[in-house]
Design a protein around this motif. Sequence first.
Motif, PDB file in Angstrom:
ATOM      1  N   ALA A 136      28.453  73.172  12.579  1.00 56.07           N
ATOM      2  CA  ALA A 136      29.451  72.891  11.548  1.00 56.07           C
ATOM      3  C   ALA A 136      29.949  71.455  11.622  1.00 56.07           C
ATOM      4  O   ALA A 136      30.081  70.776  10.590  1.00 56.07           O
ATOM      5  CB  ALA A 136      30.622  73.864  11.677  1.00 56.07           C
ATOM      6  N   ILE A 137      30.220  70.966  12.845  1.00 56.72           N
ATOM      7  CA  ILE A 137      30.725  69.603  12.976  1.00 56.72           C
ATOM      8  C   ILE A 137      29.650  68.585  12.602  1.00 56.72           C
ATOM      9  O   ILE A 137      29.937  67.541  12.002  1.00 56.72           O
ATOM     10  CB  ILE A 137      31.262  69.343  14.407  1.00 56.72           C
ATOM     11  CG1 ILE A 137      31.968  67.993  14.490  1.00 56.72           C
ATOM     12  CG2 ILE A 137      30.142  69.378  15.436  1.00 56.72           C
ATOM     13  CD1 ILE A 137      33.170  67.868  13.598  1.00 56.72           C
ATOM     14  N   THR A 138      28.390  68.892  12.888  1.00 54.56           N
ATOM     15  CA  THR A 138      27.297  67.982  12.519  1.00 54.56           C
ATOM     16  C   THR A 138      27.156  67.898  11.004  1.00 54.56           C
ATOM     17  O   THR A 138      27.002  66.806  10.442  1.00 54.56           O
ATOM     18  CB  THR A 138      25.977  68.458  13.137  1.00 54.56           C
ATOM     19  OG1 THR A 138      26.114  68.522  14.564  1.00 54.56           O
ATOM     20  CG2 THR A 138      24.837  67.520  12.794  1.00 54.56           C
ATOM     21  N   ALA A 139      27.211  69.049  10.334  1.00 53.06           N
ATOM     22  CA  ALA A 139      27.101  69.062   8.872  1.00 53.06           C
ATOM     23  C   ALA A 139      28.291  68.357   8.226  1.00 53.06           C
ATOM     24  O   ALA A 139      28.129  67.550   7.296  1.00 53.06           O
ATOM     25  CB  ALA A 139      27.008  70.504   8.374  1.00 53.06           C
ATOM     26  N   SER A 140      29.492  68.652   8.714  1.00 50.26           N
ATOM     27  CA  SER A 140      30.705  68.081   8.112  1.00 50.26           C
ATOM     28  C   SER A 140      30.779  66.572   8.312  1.00 50.26           C
ATOM     29  O   SER A 140      31.126  65.830   7.390  1.00 50.26           O
ATOM     30  CB  SER A 140      31.945  68.749   8.711  1.00 50.26           C
ATOM     31  OG  SER A 140      31.951  70.143   8.452  1.00 50.26           O
ATOM     32  N   SER A 141      30.445  66.103   9.508  1.00 48.03           N
ATOM     33  CA  SER A 141      30.536  64.665   9.774  1.00 48.03           C
ATOM     34  C   SER A 141      29.495  63.867   8.993  1.00 48.03           C
ATOM     35  O   SER A 141      29.697  62.690   8.694  1.00 48.03           O
ATOM     36  CB  SER A 141      30.383  64.394  11.270  1.00 48.03           C
ATOM     37  OG  SER A 141      29.089  64.762  11.727  1.00 48.03           O
ATOM     38  N   SER A 142      28.385  64.508   8.635  1.00 52.75           N
ATOM     39  CA  SER A 142      27.336  63.796   7.895  1.00 52.75           C
ATOM     40  C   SER A 142      27.794  63.373   6.504  1.00 52.75           C
ATOM     41  O   SER A 142      27.210  62.457   5.915  1.00 52.75           O
ATOM     42  CB  SER A 142      26.084  64.676   7.788  1.00 52.75           C
ATOM     43  OG  SER A 142      26.326  65.785   6.955  1.00 52.75           O
ATOM     44  N   THR A 326      27.678  72.179  -4.365  1.00 55.62           N
ATOM     45  CA  THR A 326      27.269  73.220  -3.425  1.00 55.62           C
ATOM     46  C   THR A 326      25.809  73.619  -3.604  1.00 55.62           C
ATOM     47  O   THR A 326      25.191  74.122  -2.657  1.00 55.62           O
ATOM     48  CB  THR A 326      28.145  74.483  -3.572  1.00 55.62           C
ATOM     49  OG1 THR A 326      28.011  75.009  -4.900  1.00 55.62           O
ATOM     50  CG2 THR A 326      29.598  74.180  -3.297  1.00 55.62           C
ATOM     51  N   PHE A 327      25.262  73.444  -4.800  1.00 53.92           N
ATOM     52  CA  PHE A 327      23.885  73.899  -5.005  1.00 53.92           C
ATOM     53  C   PHE A 327      22.952  72.823  -5.555  1.00 53.92           C
ATOM     54  O   PHE A 327      21.743  73.049  -5.652  1.00 53.92           O
ATOM     55  CB  PHE A 327      23.850  75.112  -5.950  1.00 53.92           C
ATOM     56  CG  PHE A 327      24.314  74.840  -7.358  1.00 53.92           C
ATOM     57  CD1 PHE A 327      23.445  74.366  -8.311  1.00 53.92           C
ATOM     58  CD2 PHE A 327      25.637  75.070  -7.714  1.00 53.92           C
ATOM     59  CE1 PHE A 327      23.863  74.109  -9.607  1.00 53.92           C
ATOM     60  CE2 PHE A 327      26.074  74.825  -9.006  1.00 53.92           C
ATOM     61  CZ  PHE A 327      25.191  74.350  -9.961  1.00 53.92           C
ATOM     62  N   MET A 328      23.475  71.658  -5.873  1.00 53.96           N
ATOM     63  CA  MET A 328      22.625  70.610  -6.439  1.00 53.96           C
ATOM     64  C   MET A 328      22.652  69.374  -5.548  1.00 53.96           C
ATOM     65  O   MET A 328      23.704  68.993  -5.034  1.00 53.96           O
ATOM     66  CB  MET A 328      23.079  70.247  -7.859  1.00 53.96           C
ATOM     67  CG  MET A 328      22.129  69.298  -8.576  1.00 53.96           C
ATOM     68  SD  MET A 328      22.636  68.925 -10.284  1.00 53.96           S
ATOM     69  CE  MET A 328      22.381  70.508 -11.062  1.00 53.96           C
ATOM     70  N   LEU A 367      28.352  69.524  -0.284  1.00 58.92           N
ATOM     71  CA  LEU A 367      27.211  69.738   0.616  1.00 58.92           C
ATOM     72  C   LEU A 367      27.561  70.615   1.820  1.00 58.92           C
ATOM     73  O   LEU A 367      26.673  71.147   2.481  1.00 58.92           O
ATOM     74  CB  LEU A 367      26.683  68.387   1.117  1.00 58.92           C
ATOM     75  CG  LEU A 367      26.037  67.470   0.076  1.00 58.92           C
ATOM     76  CD1 LEU A 367      25.705  66.123   0.705  1.00 58.92           C
ATOM     77  CD2 LEU A 367      24.781  68.101  -0.512  1.00 58.92           C
ATOM     78  N   THR A 368      28.866  70.739   2.113  1.00 59.80           N
ATOM     79  CA  THR A 368      29.289  71.571   3.251  1.00 59.80           C
ATOM     80  C   THR A 368      30.170  72.734   2.801  1.00 59.80           C
ATOM     81  O   THR A 368      30.878  73.330   3.609  1.00 59.80           O
ATOM     82  CB  THR A 368      30.056  70.726   4.285  1.00 59.80           C
ATOM     83  OG1 THR A 368      31.213  70.142   3.666  1.00 59.80           O
ATOM     84  CG2 THR A 368      29.182  69.622   4.842  1.00 59.80           C
ATOM     85  N   THR A 369      30.142  73.041   1.506  1.00 57.11           N
ATOM     86  CA  THR A 369      30.954  74.141   0.973  1.00 57.11           C
ATOM     87  C   THR A 369      30.132  75.428   0.952  1.00 57.11           C
ATOM     88  O   THR A 369      29.059  75.466   0.349  1.00 57.11           O
ATOM     89  CB  THR A 369      31.440  73.812  -0.455  1.00 57.11           C
ATOM     90  OG1 THR A 369      32.207  72.608  -0.420  1.00 57.11           O
ATOM     91  CG2 THR A 369      32.311  74.932  -0.995  1.00 57.11           C
ATOM     92  N   PRO A 370      30.605  76.499   1.619  1.00 56.07           N
ATOM     93  CA  PRO A 370      29.875  77.774   1.609  1.00 56.07           C
ATOM     94  C   PRO A 370      29.825  78.333   0.189  1.00 56.07           C
ATOM     95  O   PRO A 370      30.718  78.050  -0.626  1.00 56.07           O
ATOM     96  CB  PRO A 370      30.729  78.674   2.509  1.00 56.07           C
ATOM     97  CG  PRO A 370      31.593  77.731   3.299  1.00 56.07           C
ATOM     98  CD  PRO A 370      31.833  76.543   2.410  1.00 56.07           C
ATOM     99  N   PRO A 371      28.828  79.159  -0.144  1.00 57.47           N
ATOM    100  CA  PRO A 371      27.765  79.601   0.770  1.00 57.47           C
ATOM    101  C   PRO A 371      26.454  78.818   0.625  1.00 57.47           C
ATOM    102  O   PRO A 371      25.473  79.137   1.258  1.00 57.47           O
ATOM    103  CB  PRO A 371      27.544  81.047   0.312  1.00 57.47           C
ATOM    104  CG  PRO A 371      27.786  80.979  -1.174  1.00 57.47           C
ATOM    105  CD  PRO A 371      28.857  79.937  -1.393  1.00 57.47           C
ATOM    106  N   LEU A 372      26.445  77.785  -0.253  1.00 54.55           N
ATOM    107  CA  LEU A 372      25.182  77.141  -0.594  1.00 54.55           C
ATOM    108  C   LEU A 372      25.073  75.681  -0.169  1.00 54.55           C
ATOM    109  O   LEU A 372      24.093  75.019  -0.509  1.00 54.55           O
ATOM    110  CB  LEU A 372      24.951  77.236  -2.122  1.00 54.55           C
ATOM    111  CG  LEU A 372      24.867  78.653  -2.706  1.00 54.55           C
ATOM    112  CD1 LEU A 372      24.835  78.584  -4.226  1.00 54.55           C
ATOM    113  CD2 LEU A 372      23.649  79.380  -2.179  1.00 54.55           C
ATOM    114  N   GLY A 373      26.067  75.161   0.561  1.00 52.46           N
ATOM    115  CA  GLY A 373      26.031  73.753   0.943  1.00 52.46           C
ATOM    116  C   GLY A 373      24.751  73.389   1.680  1.00 52.46           C
ATOM    117  O   GLY A 373      24.402  74.007   2.690  1.00 52.46           O
TER     118      GLY A 373
END
Length: 424
Positions: A136-142, A326-328, A367-373
Amino acid sequence: MIWLLFIVFIVCLVLRFPIAFSLGISCLAYLIAKGIPLIVLPMKLYSGIDVFVLLSIPGFILAGNLMNYGGLTEKIIAFCNHLLGHIRGGLALANIGASMLFAGISGTAISDTASLGSVLIPAMRKEGYDPSFACAITASSSTVGPIIPPSVPMIIAATLSGLSVGRLFLAGALPGLLLGAGLMAVTYYLSRKRNYPKHERSSFRQIAKGFVDTFWALLMTLIILFGIIGGIFTPTEASIIAVAYALLIGIFVYKRLSLKNIWVLVLDSMKTSASLMVLVGFANLFGWILITEQMPQLVSNEILNFSENKYVVLLLINLLLIFVGTFMETIAALLILFPILLKVSMGVGVDPIHFSVIALLNLMIGLTTPPLGICLFVSSSIGKVSIGSVSKAGLPFLAVSLIILALVTLFPEISLFLPDLIMD
C-alpha cells in the motif's frame, strides 16, 4: 450516434482491451455508423501526434530507463535509508523519500511502483512489515512522482492546453512535496503504533556517500527543470540533453551501461513510446468526435446549470476525475477529459495552471483508489498479496491524499506561488 461511441468504448474496456485499442475500435464503429469517410481516421491520428512538444516524451522515457538500469534505483533507496532509517518505520519512510527523488527520473506513477516496489516490497517484508502495508505504501507514494517535475503527464497537459511546460512543472513542486510530507506523517504514525523496525543511525560519512551516489540523478532533474524554466532549451531539447547526460553517467560514473544493454533499453523505450503515441493519436480522433457532437458544450452547460459556484464545480470535477482515474490510465484520461473540463473550470474563474495541477492530482489519487486503482494491482502483484488487503491497508494513505487534494483545490496559492515568483 454518440451513444454508440461510448457503448463500444465501455464494452472494450470491460473485455480488457488496451485503452488505445478501445478508443480506436469505438471511433471506427462511430465513423462507419455515421457514414464518415475512413480517411478521417489516419488524418486525425497523425494530427494528434504531430505536436513538437510530444517529441520530448520518448527522450524522457529513454533517459529514465538509462538512469534506472544504471543502478540509480538502489542508490536512491540506500540514500533515503541512510537519512531516515533510524526513525521508527524508517524503511517505509525511505520508500516515500525514494519515490520523491525517483520522480525526476521516471515521471510516471506505474513505472515508479514497479521499479521501486520490486526492491522495497521484498525488503520491507523481510524486516517484518505487514505485506499489505508494504504494498500500500509503495503504491501510494508512487503517485507523488508525476506531480513533482519533470513529469510526462504535465507535458501532455501542456500540449493539450497550450500552457507553459515550465510553469506547470513549477506549479506541481509544492503540491508534490506536500503530498509526500502527508504520506510520511501517516506512515510515521502507523509505524509507531505497530512498532515497525528501525535501524541504527547512519554515520555522516555514509550519508555523504549516499548523497554523492544520488547527486547525479538530482543534477539531471535540476538541469531539465531550470533549463526549461530559464528558456535555455525547449522540453524536446531538454529530453535529448537528458538522454546524453544519462548515457554519460551510466557509462562513466555508475559504469553499468554497455552497448548491448543500451540497445535493449532503446528498443524497450521505443515500444513504450510507440504505444503512447498510438494512444495519443486515437485519443485525438476520439476528442474530434466529441467536439463534432458538441459534447464539451453539453458537459459544460450541464455542470454550469447545476451550479456556477466555483467550489461546487471543482468538487464535481474532482469526483469525476477520481472516478475515471480508478479504471483509466492517466494519460488517456487527460487526453479525453482535460480539454473539456479545463474549459468548464475557466468558465467559473479557475486559473488554468491551478486546474491542471488539480486534474493531475485527482488522476494520481485515482490510481490508488479501490477497487480498481492500477498502482494497487501492480504493487499487490509484486508483493503477492490480495488486492482487497492492499486496498484496506491503503485507506489511511488515500485519506491523507484527499486532504492534500482539498487543500490544493481550495488554496490556489499552493500551486501558483512558485510559477508567479520565478517566471513573472
